[in-house]
Design a protein around this motif. Structure first.
Motif, PDB file in Angstrom:
ATOM      1  N   CYS A 142       1.051 -23.349  33.371  1.00 57.88           N
ATOM      2  CA  CYS A 142       2.134 -22.397  33.608  1.00 57.88           C
ATOM      3  C   CYS A 142       1.663 -21.361  34.641  1.00 57.88           C
ATOM      4  O   CYS A 142       0.614 -20.747  34.463  1.00 57.88           O
ATOM      5  CB  CYS A 142       2.524 -21.705  32.309  1.00 57.88           C
ATOM      6  N   LYS A 144       2.859 -18.530  35.295  1.00 57.81           N
ATOM      7  CA  LYS A 144       2.954 -17.129  34.841  1.00 57.81           C
ATOM      8  C   LYS A 144       1.863 -16.758  33.840  1.00 57.81           C
ATOM      9  O   LYS A 144       1.236 -15.726  33.963  1.00 57.81           O
ATOM     10  CB  LYS A 144       4.325 -16.867  34.203  1.00 57.81           C
ATOM     11  N   CYS A 145       1.668 -17.634  32.821  1.00 56.93           N
ATOM     12  CA  CYS A 145       0.757 -17.228  31.731  1.00 56.93           C
ATOM     13  C   CYS A 145      -0.448 -18.155  31.579  1.00 56.93           C
ATOM     14  O   CYS A 145      -1.259 -17.970  30.688  1.00 56.93           O
ATOM     15  CB  CYS A 145       1.532 -17.149  30.417  1.00 56.93           C
ATOM     16  N   CYS A 162       5.708 -22.795  31.235  1.00 54.61           N
ATOM     17  CA  CYS A 162       5.718 -23.186  29.826  1.00 54.61           C
ATOM     18  C   CYS A 162       7.101 -22.882  29.246  1.00 54.61           C
ATOM     19  O   CYS A 162       7.960 -22.317  29.933  1.00 54.61           O
ATOM     20  CB  CYS A 162       4.636 -22.416  29.059  1.00 54.61           C
ATOM     21  N   CYS A 165       7.950 -18.971  29.208  1.00 54.47           N
ATOM     22  CA  CYS A 165       8.190 -18.393  30.539  1.00 54.47           C
ATOM     23  C   CYS A 165       9.460 -19.002  31.153  1.00 54.47           C
ATOM     24  O   CYS A 165      10.160 -18.339  31.904  1.00 54.47           O
ATOM     25  CB  CYS A 165       6.981 -18.602  31.435  1.00 54.47           C
TER      26      CYS A 165
HETATM   27 ZN   LIG Z   1       3.987 -19.418  30.557  1.00 57.97          ZN
END
Ligand SMILES: [Zn+2]
Length: 178
Positions: A142, A144-145, A162, A165
């Motif tokens: 992912c 973002k995370c 994910c 997100c």
């Molecule tokens: Zn994520």
């Protein structure tokens, strides 16, 4: 002037004015192209039904300052997607993904055969689609995370996300579910 005969998947059709149309095509022999049908051609109305979005057609194109549709014949209207709005929306999403991710006049036989095979049924596996285009979900995380459990691909940004997100992405953005 060059001439081509190629099988195409019609991605989009737009009216330019009362008599002119442009079509957005993914062509087996040419990759993604745009072609026009102009008012000079009396046959526009005859050809137009063969160039509906989500149709496999055989087209004859001429090229001189851009492509012009000289002839078109429907090969597969993909009726099985048109029997319900849900299936139809699903297939249109794939067309949107193609428009978002493929820009070039570049032939990709692998992608062409995947499209033929996939659209012959109703199940669309985006992990396969993305892999062919060079975005391998197996190696992704992912963006973002950093979670390894990816669930979506955000087409405009070309990133994997994910589930959590993915939920935060606005509804109007093209999110492909893996
Ligand atoms: Zn994520």
């Amino acid at each position: 002037m060059r001439e081509y005969l190629t099988e195409v998947l019609v991605l989009d059709k737009n009216k330019v004015n009362e008599t002119d149309l442009t079509v957005d095509l993914y062509a087996k022999e040419l990759g993604r192209i745009k072609a026009k049908m102009t008012s000079g051609q009396k046959i526009t109305s005859k050809l137009s039904p063969h160039l509906e979005p989500l149709t496999f057609s055989l087209v004859r194109l001429t090229e001189k300052n851009g492509f012009v549709v000289a002839d078109a014949l429907t090969q597969d209207y993909l009726k099985h997607f048109r029997v319900s709005p849900v299936y139809f929306a699903k297939a249109l999403k794939l067309l949107s993904a193609l428009k978002e991710l493929i820009y070039s006049e570049e032939i990709d036989p692998k992608l062409w055969f995947w499209l033929k095979k996939t659209l012959a049924k109703r199940e669309i596996f985006y992990s396969q689609f993305l892999k062919i285009l060079g975005y391998d979900p197996k190696l992704a995380e992912c963006r973002k995370c950093r979670s390894k459990f990816i669930k979506y691909f955000l087409a405009a940004d070309q990133i994997f996300l994910c589930r959590n997100c993915g939920f935060k992405v606005p509804q109007n953005r093209l999110l492909l579910e893996l």
